[in-house]
Design a protein around this motif. Sequence first.
Motif, short mmCIF file in Angstrom:
data_model
loop_
_atom_site.label_atom_id
_atom_site.label_comp_id
_atom_site.label_asym_id
_atom_site.label_seq_id
_atom_site.Cartn_x
_atom_site.Cartn_y
_atom_site.Cartn_z
N LYS A 109 0.73 -1.33 0.16
CA LYS A 109 -0.14 -0.06 0.01
C LYS A 109 0.85 1.33 -0.03
CE LYS A 109 -2.34 0.88 3.80
NZ LYS A 109 -3.28 0.53 4.79
N MET A 110 2.04 1.22 0.58
CA MET A 110 2.86 2.32 0.86
C MET A 110 3.51 2.58 -0.47
SD MET A 110 1.94 3.66 3.74
CE MET A 110 2.98 5.11 3.25
N LYS A 111 3.97 1.85 -1.12
CA LYS A 111 4.75 1.93 -2.38
C LYS A 111 3.46 2.35 -3.48
CE LYS A 111 8.21 -1.73 -1.91
NZ LYS A 111 9.29 -0.61 -1.51
N LEU A 112 2.40 2.01 -3.38
CA LEU A 112 1.33 2.26 -4.30
C LEU A 112 0.85 3.76 -4.12
CD1 LEU A 112 -0.70 1.76 -6.45
CD2 LEU A 112 -2.12 0.97 -4.91
N LEU A 113 0.97 4.28 -2.75
CA LEU A 113 0.58 5.56 -2.47
C LEU A 113 1.85 6.55 -2.76
CD1 LEU A 113 -1.10 4.99 0.91
CD2 LEU A 113 -2.25 5.63 -0.79
N GLU A 114 3.12 5.96 -2.58
CA GLU A 114 4.13 7.03 -3.06
C GLU A 114 4.11 7.03 -4.52
OE1 GLU A 114 7.95 8.33 -4.37
OE2 GLU A 114 7.08 6.46 -5.15
N ARG A 115 3.88 6.30 -5.23
CA ARG A 115 3.92 6.48 -6.73
C ARG A 115 2.70 7.25 -7.21
NH1 ARG A 115 4.67 1.31 -10.57
NH2 ARG A 115 4.82 3.12 -12.00
N LEU A 116 1.53 7.19 -6.41
CA LEU A 116 0.23 8.15 -6.77
C LEU A 116 0.42 9.42 -6.52
CD1 LEU A 116 -2.72 5.68 -5.70
CD2 LEU A 116 -2.05 6.39 -8.03
N PHE A 117 1.30 9.77 -5.42
CA PHE A 117 1.26 11.04 -4.85
C PHE A 117 2.81 11.74 -5.27
CE2 PHE A 117 -2.35 9.58 -2.72
CZ PHE A 117 -3.38 10.75 -2.89
N ARG A 118 3.53 11.06 -5.97
CA ARG A 118 4.75 11.66 -6.22
C ARG A 118 4.52 12.98 -6.92
NH1 ARG A 118 8.37 7.34 -9.41
NH2 ARG A 118 7.78 6.07 -7.39
#
Length: 264
Positions: free
Chosen positions: A250-259
């Motif tokens: 989840k954290m890796k996905l959120l990092e990509r989305l909010f980069r």
Amino acid sequence: MEVKKFTLITGASMGIGKAFAFECASRGMNLLLIALPDDGLEETKKQINLRFSVEIITLAIDLRDHEAVRSLYDYCIQQNLVVNMLINNAGMGAGGKFEEISHEIYTDMLHLNIRALTMLTYHFLPMLKQHAPAFILNMSSMEANFPLPYKSVYTGTKNFVYAFSLALREELSHCNVKVSVLCPGPVLTNSDGLKRINAVGNRAKMIMLMPAEVAKIGVNNLLKGQGIVVPGKINWTIVKLMKLFPTGLKMKLLERLFRVYTDH
């Protein structure tokens, strides 16, 4: 003699706060509206008065000031104003790399999103209990469910509001004071909000709501006694689904989305 009761709304001159003011006025509630000095309060009051016959008191206060909440409470006591609904709406956010945002912005965010909301609840709770049935609506965010990279302090403050509201709700479960926490997704409140929505792209526009929609859903569910309010079926589904993801993924996905916030 019948006591005249007021709904206290912070951040009431624009965006969701202004929408709350119109929504509550449409239900015949008298209003105590709080916002920053020179931030459109009197214009909001004028617009509401054209449509609804309710009493409106406006106070220009910067809730980031240490003595602001106590001064507001003292004013209500001196003027014999009874608050039976508290809508803690005022807040601020910022996105970007953690170390590239100024410490002044972080200090203001912590004061407004956490300290002011907590102290308003603390000071007015005895009055709310005395004049029950009474209500507290705290503005959190859909993002309270996700520790968002590049919005770490903002989502931290909204997670505090979420946890605080649910804990206080249980403490007051035997009183006639209802506590709800409102967790909207993207809301089109102003030009800055539009920039943030455009930065995230079409996925933000799909779940975007207007302030009036959020205010109506929030007040409806508060009066019904609902604890957690996530406006919009898609938003509510996203919150539920994300809880099923392993934290690391989840954290890796959120990092990509909010980069995108590193450039906006």
